[in-house]
Design an enzyme around this catalytic site. Structure first.
Site: not given
Ligand code: KIV
Length: 260
Positions: A49, A117, A119, A182
């Site tokens: 983000s 993380k 996706e 999400e």
């Molecule tokens: O990129 C991000 O900040 C995220 C969160 C909104 C879960 O993936």
């Protein structure tokens, strides 16, 4: 820096069984991460983000691996307790297990973050398995997955129960220690939370997940964009934009009138 109090992903996993809610927020720099860590945040996410809230872009797709490493390294240096997770930027984990393991290993090696993380759901399971087998903890991310926004046809609520369940079970079986949900319809997120052994971390998915994640800039109105454009699920905890704007205007006034 002493990091003997560092939480582990095992502890985060165990918080679900203990009925303890998990707090997660994004950070992209040293001072923000320091404040979040000292406030007691369980997990600090260096989210891609940052493409929107730090770089001012429309989507996350152009964020690079080097961008993520640059920001993650500052965040990890500030943290003494929280688990630190780095978002894998598009398209390393879409390119298959080998490319993903190489990129994830580089992130952990160069930043010393706790994990990454990734996706995607069932279609990303073999990649998650390979990264976990390489010894790197993985937080999965299902429901609305912004890196696939072109295929999803926009940012909208996710309501396909069969798809959501098969994705969430697949990432759990692949070894993820937690999963971000999400923009999943709240009753479906609650059902998923009951079905899964791993903790669910909601964003725009209701209050019945095992934890919640928010983007720091949305919590404090610190984004450059018009505040009315902030996501509907965001909750404002303090209007930093208003405070900083007032301070800047006061400073300019004082300089212009010669009182400073
Ligand atoms: O990129 C991000 O900040 C995220 C969160 C909104 C879960 O993936």
């Amino acid at each position: 820096m002493a990091r003997s109090n560092l939480l582990s992903t095992v502890k985060i996993f165990q918080m679900k069984a203990a009925g303890e809610k998990i707090s997660v927020a994004t950070a992209y720099d040293y001072p923000t991460a320091k404040m979040e860590d000292q406030a007691g945040m369980d997990v600090i996410l260096v989210g891609d983000s940052l493409g929107a809230v730090v770089q001012g872009k429309q989507t996350t797709l152009s964020v690079t691996l080097e961008n993520m490493i640059y920001h993650a390294e500052m965040v990890v240096r500030a943290v003494e307790r929280a688990v630190t997770i780095v978002d894998m930027p598009f398209p390393y984990c879409q390119l298959g297990p080998e490319a993903a393991v190489n990129a994830c290993a580089r992130v952990v090696k160069e930043t010393d973050a706790t994990g990454v993380k990734i996706e995607g759901g069932a279609s990303r399971a073999s990649t998650i398995r390979a990264v976990v087998d390489a010894g790197i903890p993985v937080m999965a991310h299902c429901g609305l997955v912004p890196q696939s926004v072109k295929a999803l046809g926009g940012y909208r609520m996710q309501r396909d129960w069969e798809q959501l369940l098969s994705d969430a079970l697949a990432v759990q079986e692949a070894g993820a220690f937690a999963v971000v949900l999400e923009c999943v319809q709240a009753d479906l997120a609650q059902r998923l939370t009951k079905e899964l052994r791993i903790p669910t971390i909601g964003i725009g998915s209701g209050s019945n997940c095992d934890g919640q994640v928010l983007v720091f800039h949305d919590m404090f109105n610190f984004a450059a964009q018009d505040p009315s454009q902030a996501p509907k699920h965001a909750r404002l905890y303090c209007d930093l934009h208003a405070h900083i704007d007032a301070g800047l205007r006061q400073y300019i006034k004082e300089v212009k009138e010669g009182s400073f």
